[in-house]
Design an enzyme around this catalytic site. Sequence first.
Site, PDB file in Angstrom:
ATOM      1  N   LYS A 288     -32.599  14.707  28.389  1.00 56.99           N
ATOM      2  CA  LYS A 288     -34.051  14.888  28.249  1.00 56.99           C
ATOM      3  C   LYS A 288     -34.736  15.240  29.581  1.00 56.99           C
ATOM      4  O   LYS A 288     -35.901  15.582  29.588  1.00 56.99           O
ATOM      5  CB  LYS A 288     -34.683  13.592  27.735  1.00 56.99           C
ATOM      6  CG  LYS A 288     -34.251  13.179  26.349  1.00 56.99           C
ATOM      7  CD  LYS A 288     -35.100  12.009  25.874  1.00 56.99           C
ATOM      8  CE  LYS A 288     -34.520  11.329  24.661  1.00 56.99           C
ATOM      9  NZ  LYS A 288     -33.857  10.053  24.989  1.00 56.99           N
TER      10      LYS A 288
ATOM     11  N   TYR B 262     -23.204   5.205  19.341  1.00 52.39           N
ATOM     12  CA  TYR B 262     -22.654   3.852  19.428  1.00 52.39           C
ATOM     13  C   TYR B 262     -21.498   3.775  20.433  1.00 52.39           C
ATOM     14  O   TYR B 262     -20.357   3.474  20.088  1.00 52.39           O
ATOM     15  CB  TYR B 262     -22.248   3.366  18.030  1.00 52.39           C
ATOM     16  CG  TYR B 262     -23.478   3.056  17.201  1.00 52.39           C
ATOM     17  CD1 TYR B 262     -24.043   1.792  17.211  1.00 52.39           C
ATOM     18  CD2 TYR B 262     -24.112   4.056  16.467  1.00 52.39           C
ATOM     19  CE1 TYR B 262     -25.195   1.512  16.490  1.00 52.39           C
ATOM     20  CE2 TYR B 262     -25.258   3.790  15.746  1.00 52.39           C
ATOM     21  CZ  TYR B 262     -25.795   2.514  15.763  1.00 52.39           C
ATOM     22  OH  TYR B 262     -26.942   2.247  15.061  1.00 52.39           O
ATOM     23  N   HIS B 263     -21.828   4.069  21.665  1.00 48.98           N
ATOM     24  CA  HIS B 263     -20.947   3.845  22.818  1.00 48.98           C
ATOM     25  C   HIS B 263     -21.925   3.328  23.872  1.00 48.98           C
ATOM     26  O   HIS B 263     -22.887   4.033  24.205  1.00 48.98           O
ATOM     27  CB  HIS B 263     -20.292   5.163  23.269  1.00 48.98           C
ATOM     28  CG  HIS B 263     -19.508   5.013  24.541  1.00 48.98           C
ATOM     29  ND1 HIS B 263     -18.137   5.045  24.588  1.00 48.98           N
ATOM     30  CD2 HIS B 263     -19.919   4.812  25.816  1.00 48.98           C
ATOM     31  CE1 HIS B 263     -17.741   4.876  25.836  1.00 48.98           C
ATOM     32  NE2 HIS B 263     -18.808   4.729  26.609  1.00 48.98           N
TER      33      HIS B 263
ATOM     34  N   HIS C  90     -24.491   2.521  26.500  1.00 48.64           N
ATOM     35  CA  HIS C  90     -25.098   3.292  27.601  1.00 48.64           C
ATOM     36  C   HIS C  90     -26.453   2.683  27.910  1.00 48.64           C
ATOM     37  O   HIS C  90     -27.064   2.019  27.066  1.00 48.64           O
ATOM     38  CB  HIS C  90     -25.224   4.770  27.221  1.00 48.64           C
ATOM     39  CG  HIS C  90     -26.010   4.993  25.974  1.00 48.64           C
ATOM     40  ND1 HIS C  90     -25.438   4.940  24.724  1.00 48.64           N
ATOM     41  CD2 HIS C  90     -27.326   5.219  25.774  1.00 48.64           C
ATOM     42  CE1 HIS C  90     -26.365   5.143  23.815  1.00 48.64           C
ATOM     43  NE2 HIS C  90     -27.532   5.307  24.423  1.00 48.64           N
TER      44      HIS C  90
HETATM   45  P1  M7G Z   1     -29.597   6.674  22.388  1.00 54.68           P
HETATM   46  O1  M7G Z   1     -30.341   5.428  22.635  1.00 54.68           O
HETATM   47  O2  M7G Z   1     -28.236   6.527  21.771  1.00 54.68           O
HETATM   48  O3  M7G Z   1     -30.367   7.643  21.455  1.00 54.68           O
HETATM   49  O4  M7G Z   1     -29.485   7.402  23.795  1.00 54.68           O
HETATM   50  P2  M7G Z   1     -31.677   8.531  21.579  1.00 54.68           P
HETATM   51  O5  M7G Z   1     -31.147   9.950  21.773  1.00 54.68           O
HETATM   52  O6  M7G Z   1     -32.299   8.386  20.229  1.00 54.68           O
HETATM   53  O7  M7G Z   1     -32.496   8.021  22.711  1.00 54.68           O
HETATM   54  C1  M7G Z   1     -28.607   8.449  24.060  1.00 54.68           C
HETATM   55  C2  M7G Z   1     -29.111   9.130  25.310  1.00 54.68           C
HETATM   56  O8  M7G Z   1     -28.173  10.114  25.690  1.00 54.68           O
HETATM   57  C3  M7G Z   1     -30.439   9.857  25.064  1.00 54.68           C
HETATM   58  O9  M7G Z   1     -31.363   9.517  26.076  1.00 54.68           O
HETATM   59  C4  M7G Z   1     -30.042  11.329  25.054  1.00 54.68           C
HETATM   60  O10 M7G Z   1     -31.063  12.183  25.544  1.00 54.68           O
HETATM   61  C5  M7G Z   1     -28.839  11.333  25.969  1.00 54.68           C
HETATM   62  N1  M7G Z   1     -27.899  12.435  25.658  1.00 54.68           N
HETATM   63  C6  M7G Z   1     -27.541  12.860  24.435  1.00 54.68           C
HETATM   64  N2  M7G Z   1     -26.640  13.873  24.560  1.00 54.68           N
HETATM   65  C7  M7G Z   1     -26.039  14.570  23.446  1.00 54.68           C
HETATM   66  C8  M7G Z   1     -26.432  14.081  25.910  1.00 54.68           C
HETATM   67  C9  M7G Z   1     -25.609  14.992  26.642  1.00 54.68           C
HETATM   68  O11 M7G Z   1     -24.871  15.817  26.124  1.00 54.68           O
HETATM   69  N3  M7G Z   1     -25.669  14.853  28.014  1.00 54.68           N
HETATM   70  C10 M7G Z   1     -26.486  13.945  28.634  1.00 54.68           C
HETATM   71  N4  M7G Z   1     -26.493  13.917  29.965  1.00 54.68           N
HETATM   72  N5  M7G Z   1     -27.261  13.081  27.954  1.00 54.68           N
HETATM   73  C11 M7G Z   1     -27.240  13.146  26.594  1.00 54.68           C
END
Ligand code: M7G
Length: 334
Positions: A194, A261-262, A264
Amino acid sequence: MNQVSNEENPSKLRKLDDKNEPDSSPVFKSFDGFKVKRILKENPESRCIVVEGSFKRDILESDSSMSVVVLEKTHFTENEVNSVLTKSTTVECLFNNDVYYNLLCHPPIELNGIKATVIHPATEKHIEKYSAKKSFLIEETPLIYQSVTLPHISKSKFDLQWVYNILEHKKEADRIVFEDLNPESGFILLPDLKWDCRSTSNLYLTGIVCKKDIKSLRDLTSEHLPLLKNLLEKGSAAITEKYGLQKSQQRIYLHYQPSYYHLHVHFTSLEFIPPGCQVERAHLLASVIRNIELKSSYYLDSTLDFIIFEGDPLLEKYQHYVALNSNGDNKCYL
Ligand code: M7G
Protein backbone atom coordinates in the site's frame (compact mmCIF):
# COMPACT_ATOMS: atom_id res chain seq x y z
CA MET A 1 6.75 15.69 6.27
CA ASN A 2 9.93 13.84 5.32
CA GLN A 3 10.72 12.64 1.87
CA VAL A 4 12.19 9.21 1.55
CA SER A 5 15.74 9.41 0.31
CA ASN A 6 16.79 7.29 -2.64
CA GLU A 7 20.40 7.34 -1.55
CA GLU A 8 22.12 4.12 -0.69
CA ASN A 9 21.53 3.31 2.96
CA PRO A 10 24.96 3.42 4.61
CA SER A 11 23.70 1.57 7.71
CA LYS A 12 24.24 -2.01 8.82
CA LEU A 13 20.74 -2.81 7.65
CA ARG A 14 20.61 -5.50 5.03
CA LYS A 15 20.45 -4.22 1.49
CA LEU A 16 20.27 -7.22 -0.79
CA ASP A 17 21.15 -7.47 -4.44
CA ASP A 18 18.10 -7.95 -6.57
CA LYS A 19 17.71 -11.68 -6.52
CA ASN A 20 14.33 -11.51 -8.22
CA GLU A 21 14.13 -14.48 -10.51
CA PRO A 22 12.77 -14.11 -14.03
CA ASP A 23 9.23 -15.40 -14.07
CA SER A 24 6.16 -15.48 -16.22
CA SER A 25 4.38 -12.51 -14.58
CA PRO A 26 3.17 -10.09 -17.27
CA VAL A 27 4.88 -6.69 -17.44
CA PHE A 28 2.40 -3.80 -17.40
CA LYS A 29 3.59 -0.87 -19.51
CA SER A 30 0.27 0.80 -20.29
CA PHE A 31 -3.47 0.50 -19.84
CA ASP A 32 -3.99 0.57 -23.63
CA GLY A 33 -7.39 -1.00 -24.35
CA PHE A 34 -8.17 -1.68 -20.69
CA LYS A 35 -11.91 -2.24 -20.33
CA VAL A 36 -13.53 -1.03 -17.12
CA LYS A 37 -16.29 -3.41 -16.06
CA ARG A 38 -17.39 -1.58 -12.92
CA ILE A 39 -16.29 0.62 -10.04
CA LEU A 40 -15.94 -1.54 -6.94
CA LYS A 41 -15.30 1.23 -4.42
CA GLU A 42 -14.32 4.88 -4.20
CA ASN A 43 -13.13 7.04 -1.37
CA PRO A 44 -12.99 10.81 -1.87
CA GLU A 45 -11.10 11.26 1.43
CA SER A 46 -8.18 9.08 0.39
CA ARG A 47 -8.52 10.13 -3.30
CA CYS A 48 -8.77 6.49 -4.25
CA ILE A 49 -10.94 4.46 -6.64
CA VAL A 50 -11.03 0.68 -7.18
CA VAL A 51 -11.97 -0.69 -10.58
CA GLU A 52 -12.72 -4.17 -11.90
CA GLY A 53 -11.84 -4.68 -15.56
CA SER A 54 -9.74 -6.52 -18.11
CA PHE A 55 -6.59 -5.85 -20.05
CA LYS A 56 -6.76 -5.72 -23.87
CA ARG A 57 -4.51 -8.77 -24.21
CA ASP A 58 -6.95 -10.84 -22.17
CA ILE A 59 -9.93 -9.57 -24.16
CA LEU A 60 -8.16 -10.34 -27.48
CA GLU A 61 -6.98 -13.76 -26.34
CA SER A 62 -10.47 -14.44 -24.98
CA ASP A 63 -8.91 -15.18 -21.62
CA SER A 64 -11.74 -14.34 -19.27
CA SER A 65 -9.43 -13.30 -16.41
CA MET A 66 -10.39 -10.14 -14.57
CA SER A 67 -8.16 -7.56 -12.93
CA VAL A 68 -8.57 -5.26 -9.98
CA VAL A 69 -6.92 -1.85 -10.30
CA VAL A 70 -6.62 0.51 -7.33
CA LEU A 71 -5.90 4.08 -8.42
CA GLU A 72 -4.67 6.53 -5.82
CA LYS A 73 -3.59 10.15 -6.10
CA THR A 74 -0.16 10.21 -4.51
CA HIS A 75 0.98 12.24 -1.55
CA PHE A 76 2.76 15.54 -2.17
CA THR A 77 6.41 15.75 -1.25
CA GLU A 78 8.16 19.02 -0.44
CA ASN A 79 10.20 18.93 -3.68
CA GLU A 80 7.10 18.39 -5.74
CA VAL A 81 5.26 21.30 -4.14
CA ASN A 82 8.18 23.55 -5.06
CA SER A 83 8.05 22.29 -8.64
CA VAL A 84 4.25 22.56 -8.92
CA LEU A 85 4.24 26.18 -7.78
CA THR A 86 6.16 27.44 -10.82
CA LYS A 87 5.34 28.82 -14.25
CA SER A 88 5.34 25.33 -15.77
CA THR A 89 1.97 24.70 -14.12
CA THR A 90 -0.99 26.06 -16.08
CA VAL A 91 -3.80 27.46 -13.98
CA GLU A 92 -7.54 27.70 -14.66
CA CYS A 93 -9.64 29.92 -12.41
CA LEU A 94 -12.85 28.10 -11.46
CA PHE A 95 -14.16 30.63 -9.01
CA ASN A 96 -13.29 33.90 -7.29
CA ASN A 97 -15.04 35.83 -4.54
CA ASP A 98 -13.24 38.66 -2.80
CA VAL A 99 -9.88 37.23 -1.59
CA TYR A 100 -10.95 33.60 -2.26
CA TYR A 101 -9.92 31.73 -5.44
CA ASN A 102 -10.57 28.16 -6.59
CA LEU A 103 -7.97 27.18 -9.16
CA LEU A 104 -7.58 24.00 -11.18
CA CYS A 105 -3.86 23.47 -11.75
CA HIS A 106 -2.26 21.35 -14.47
CA PRO A 107 1.34 20.64 -13.44
CA PRO A 108 3.87 19.04 -15.83
CA ILE A 109 3.32 15.35 -16.52
CA GLU A 110 6.15 14.09 -14.27
CA LEU A 111 4.45 15.71 -11.27
CA ASN A 112 1.10 14.11 -12.05
CA GLY A 113 1.84 10.51 -11.05
CA ILE A 114 -0.95 8.22 -9.86
CA LYS A 115 -0.18 5.08 -7.87
CA ALA A 116 -1.84 2.03 -9.43
CA THR A 117 -1.97 -1.31 -7.64
CA VAL A 118 -2.90 -4.07 -10.09
CA ILE A 119 -4.09 -7.52 -9.09
CA HIS A 120 -4.00 -9.78 -12.12
CA PRO A 121 -5.54 -12.22 -12.55
CA ALA A 122 -7.94 -11.34 -9.74
CA THR A 123 -10.02 -14.06 -8.07
CA GLU A 124 -13.63 -13.63 -6.90
CA LYS A 125 -12.17 -13.30 -3.40
CA HIS A 126 -9.97 -10.35 -4.47
CA ILE A 127 -12.98 -8.67 -6.12
CA GLU A 128 -14.99 -9.27 -2.96
CA LYS A 129 -12.20 -7.85 -0.76
CA TYR A 130 -11.95 -4.63 -2.77
CA SER A 131 -15.73 -4.00 -3.13
CA ALA A 132 -17.73 -1.54 -0.99
CA LYS A 133 -19.94 -3.40 1.46
CA LYS A 134 -21.95 -3.09 4.66
CA SER A 135 -20.00 -4.16 7.72
CA PHE A 136 -20.90 -6.08 10.88
CA LEU A 137 -19.17 -6.82 14.18
CA ILE A 138 -18.61 -10.39 15.30
CA GLU A 139 -17.95 -11.43 18.91
CA GLU A 140 -15.86 -14.53 18.34
CA THR A 141 -15.71 -16.82 21.37
CA PRO A 142 -12.99 -19.51 21.41
CA LEU A 143 -15.76 -22.02 20.63
CA ILE A 144 -16.97 -20.04 17.61
CA TYR A 145 -13.34 -19.78 16.45
CA GLN A 146 -12.91 -23.56 16.65
CA SER A 147 -16.30 -24.44 15.19
CA VAL A 148 -16.76 -21.81 12.48
CA THR A 149 -13.75 -19.59 11.77
CA LEU A 150 -10.96 -22.18 11.81
CA PRO A 151 -12.64 -24.70 9.47
CA HIS A 152 -13.53 -21.82 7.14
CA ILE A 153 -10.07 -20.27 6.96
CA SER A 154 -8.44 -23.67 6.55
CA LYS A 155 -10.51 -24.14 3.37
CA SER A 156 -10.79 -20.70 1.82
CA LYS A 157 -7.91 -18.48 2.82
CA PHE A 158 -6.02 -16.27 0.37
CA ASP A 159 -3.05 -17.79 -1.42
CA LEU A 160 0.20 -17.09 0.49
CA GLN A 161 2.51 -17.40 -2.54
CA TRP A 162 3.50 -13.70 -2.34
CA VAL A 163 4.57 -14.22 1.31
CA TYR A 164 6.71 -17.26 0.46
CA ASN A 165 8.25 -15.36 -2.49
CA ILE A 166 9.41 -12.68 -0.03
CA LEU A 167 10.67 -15.17 2.55
CA GLU A 168 12.61 -17.05 -0.13
CA HIS A 169 14.00 -13.81 -1.64
CA LYS A 170 12.34 -14.57 -4.96
CA LYS A 171 10.43 -11.28 -5.02
CA GLU A 172 10.89 -7.81 -3.53
CA ALA A 173 14.38 -8.78 -2.28
CA ASP A 174 15.67 -5.34 -3.27
CA ARG A 175 12.99 -3.72 -1.08
CA ILE A 176 13.95 -5.47 2.17
CA VAL A 177 14.67 -2.94 4.91
CA PHE A 178 15.67 -5.41 7.61
CA GLU A 179 15.83 -9.14 8.03
CA ASP A 180 16.59 -11.59 10.79
CA LEU A 181 16.41 -15.10 9.39
CA ASN A 182 16.29 -16.99 12.69
CA PRO A 183 13.70 -19.73 11.96
CA GLU A 184 11.95 -19.24 15.34
CA SER A 185 12.19 -15.51 16.05
CA GLY A 186 13.11 -14.03 12.67
CA PHE A 187 11.18 -11.86 10.22
CA ILE A 188 11.58 -9.80 7.07
CA LEU A 189 10.60 -6.12 7.13
CA LEU A 190 9.78 -4.36 3.87
CA PRO A 191 7.51 -1.64 2.46
CA ASP A 192 3.88 -2.69 2.29
CA LEU A 193 2.13 -3.00 -1.07
CA LYS A 194 0.00 0.00 0.00
CA TRP A 195 2.99 2.37 0.40
CA ASP A 196 4.47 4.28 -2.54
CA CYS A 197 7.64 4.97 -0.45
CA ARG A 198 7.66 8.65 -1.42
CA SER A 199 7.10 10.23 1.98
CA THR A 200 7.28 9.10 5.61
CA SER A 201 3.97 10.84 6.34
CA ASN A 202 2.17 7.75 4.98
CA LEU A 203 4.91 5.28 5.94
CA TYR A 204 3.67 1.68 5.85
CA LEU A 205 5.88 -1.39 6.22
CA THR A 206 5.08 -5.02 6.91
CA GLY A 207 7.06 -7.46 9.06
CA ILE A 208 6.56 -11.03 7.82
CA VAL A 209 7.64 -13.76 10.23
CA CYS A 210 9.83 -16.63 9.03
CA LYS A 211 7.84 -19.26 10.94
CA LYS A 212 5.12 -20.67 8.70
CA ASP A 213 2.76 -22.20 11.27
CA ILE A 214 1.31 -19.11 12.99
CA LYS A 215 -1.94 -18.18 11.32
CA SER A 216 -2.95 -15.14 13.33
CA LEU A 217 -3.23 -13.42 16.72
CA ARG A 218 -5.42 -16.38 17.85
CA ASP A 219 -2.42 -18.77 17.79
CA LEU A 220 -0.08 -16.61 19.89
CA THR A 221 1.11 -17.79 23.32
CA SER A 222 4.12 -17.15 25.56
CA GLU A 223 6.11 -19.49 23.29
CA HIS A 224 6.02 -16.66 20.73
CA LEU A 225 7.15 -13.85 23.04
CA PRO A 226 10.77 -13.84 21.74
CA LEU A 227 9.42 -13.50 18.19
CA LEU A 228 6.96 -10.74 19.11
CA LYS A 229 9.56 -8.78 21.10
CA ASN A 230 12.04 -9.15 18.26
CA LEU A 231 9.48 -7.73 15.80
CA LEU A 232 8.71 -4.82 18.10
CA GLU A 233 12.30 -3.93 18.97
CA LYS A 234 14.25 -4.72 15.80
CA GLY A 235 11.44 -3.74 13.43
CA SER A 236 10.94 -0.31 15.00
CA ALA A 237 14.73 0.25 15.31
CA ALA A 238 15.22 -0.52 11.61
CA ILE A 239 12.50 2.01 10.74
CA THR A 240 14.10 4.62 13.02
CA GLU A 241 17.45 4.04 11.37
CA LYS A 242 16.23 4.11 7.78
CA TYR A 243 13.36 6.61 7.93
CA GLY A 244 14.07 8.62 11.09
CA LEU A 245 10.74 7.85 12.80
CA GLN A 246 11.15 7.10 16.51
CA LYS A 247 9.43 4.03 17.97
CA SER A 248 6.94 6.35 19.69
CA GLN A 249 6.01 7.73 16.25
CA GLN A 250 5.19 4.31 14.87
CA ARG A 251 1.88 2.43 15.07
CA ILE A 252 2.85 -1.26 15.25
CA TYR A 253 -0.07 -3.66 15.13
CA LEU A 254 -1.67 -6.89 13.98
CA HIS A 255 -4.98 -7.29 12.20
CA TYR A 256 -7.65 -9.62 13.47
CA GLN A 257 -8.98 -11.07 11.24
CA PRO A 258 -6.13 -10.69 8.75
CA SER A 259 -6.61 -11.31 5.03
CA TYR A 260 -3.51 -13.50 4.89
CA TYR A 261 -3.12 -16.23 7.51
CA HIS A 262 0.65 -16.13 7.91
CA LEU A 263 1.65 -13.98 10.88
CA HIS A 264 2.72 -10.46 9.91
CA VAL A 265 2.85 -7.09 11.65
CA HIS A 266 1.88 -3.68 10.27
CA PHE A 267 4.23 -0.71 10.91
CA THR A 268 2.75 2.68 10.01
CA SER A 269 3.46 6.28 10.81
CA LEU A 270 1.34 7.35 13.78
CA GLU A 271 0.31 10.43 11.83
CA PHE A 272 -1.15 8.34 9.05
CA ILE A 273 -4.61 6.76 9.40
CA PRO A 274 -4.56 3.81 6.97
CA PRO A 275 -7.56 1.57 6.40
CA GLY A 276 -7.62 -1.20 9.02
CA CYS A 277 -6.04 0.69 11.92
CA GLN A 278 -9.40 1.12 13.69
CA VAL A 279 -10.20 -0.54 17.03
CA GLU A 280 -12.38 -3.17 15.38
CA ARG A 281 -9.40 -4.59 13.50
CA ALA A 282 -6.06 -3.44 14.92
CA HIS A 283 -4.28 -4.87 17.99
CA LEU A 284 -1.19 -2.97 19.10
CA LEU A 285 1.78 -5.35 19.23
CA ALA A 286 2.93 -3.88 22.57
CA SER A 287 -0.50 -4.65 24.13
CA VAL A 288 -0.50 -8.14 22.61
CA ILE A 289 2.88 -8.81 24.27
CA ARG A 290 1.63 -7.48 27.64
CA ASN A 291 -1.58 -9.56 27.46
CA ILE A 292 0.37 -12.74 26.75
CA GLU A 293 2.79 -11.92 29.57
CA LEU A 294 -0.21 -11.72 31.90
CA LYS A 295 -1.60 -14.99 30.64
CA SER A 296 0.02 -17.28 28.08
CA SER A 297 -3.33 -18.48 26.70
CA TYR A 298 -4.86 -14.96 26.60
CA TYR A 299 -5.63 -15.12 22.86
CA LEU A 300 -6.66 -18.78 22.92
CA ASP A 301 -9.20 -18.09 25.69
CA SER A 302 -10.49 -14.60 24.83
CA THR A 303 -13.55 -13.54 22.96
CA LEU A 304 -12.23 -11.41 20.12
CA ASP A 305 -14.28 -8.78 18.28
CA PHE A 306 -13.74 -8.06 14.63
CA ILE A 307 -15.37 -6.60 11.56
CA ILE A 308 -16.77 -8.65 8.73
CA PHE A 309 -18.31 -7.50 5.46
CA GLU A 310 -21.55 -8.30 3.71
CA GLY A 311 -21.06 -11.01 1.10
CA ASP A 312 -18.26 -12.77 3.04
CA PRO A 313 -19.33 -16.45 3.21
CA LEU A 314 -18.02 -16.48 6.79
CA LEU A 315 -20.79 -14.04 7.79
CA GLU A 316 -23.46 -16.53 6.69
CA LYS A 317 -21.70 -19.27 8.66
CA TYR A 318 -21.72 -17.13 11.83
CA GLN A 319 -25.41 -16.29 11.30
CA HIS A 320 -26.19 -19.98 10.85
CA TYR A 321 -24.18 -20.90 13.97
CA VAL A 322 -25.93 -18.24 16.05
CA ALA A 323 -29.37 -19.33 14.83
CA LEU A 324 -28.60 -22.92 15.90
CA ASN A 325 -26.95 -22.06 19.22
CA SER A 326 -28.49 -18.81 20.42
CA ASN A 327 -30.97 -19.79 23.24
CA GLY A 328 -31.39 -16.07 23.84
CA ASP A 329 -27.74 -15.81 24.78
CA ASN A 330 -26.24 -14.62 21.54
CA LYS A 331 -22.53 -14.39 21.32
CA CYS A 332 -22.73 -12.41 18.09
CA TYR A 333 -24.25 -9.01 17.41
CA LEU A 334 -25.94 -10.48 14.33
P1 M7G B 1 -3.68 -8.28 6.28
O1 M7G B 1 -3.95 -7.79 7.64
O2 M7G B 1 -3.57 -9.77 6.12
O3 M7G B 1 -4.78 -7.85 5.27
O4 M7G B 1 -2.34 -7.58 5.82
P2 M7G B 1 -5.23 -6.48 4.62
O5 M7G B 1 -4.66 -6.54 3.20
O6 M7G B 1 -6.71 -6.60 4.59
O7 M7G B 1 -4.69 -5.35 5.44
C1 M7G B 1 -1.58 -7.99 4.73
C2 M7G B 1 -0.68 -6.83 4.37
O8 M7G B 1 0.20 -7.25 3.35
C3 M7G B 1 -1.47 -5.65 3.80
O9 M7G B 1 -1.08 -4.46 4.45
C4 M7G B 1 -1.15 -5.68 2.31
O10 M7G B 1 -1.14 -4.40 1.71
C5 M7G B 1 0.24 -6.29 2.31
N1 M7G B 1 0.53 -7.01 1.05
C6 M7G B 1 -0.31 -7.80 0.36
N2 M7G B 1 0.33 -8.30 -0.73
C7 M7G B 1 -0.27 -9.19 -1.70
C8 M7G B 1 1.62 -7.81 -0.71
C9 M7G B 1 2.75 -7.99 -1.58
O11 M7G B 1 2.74 -8.69 -2.58
N3 M7G B 1 3.90 -7.33 -1.18
C10 M7G B 1 3.95 -6.53 -0.06
N4 M7G B 1 5.09 -5.92 0.21
N5 M7G B 1 2.90 -6.36 0.76
C11 M7G B 1 1.73 -7.00 0.44
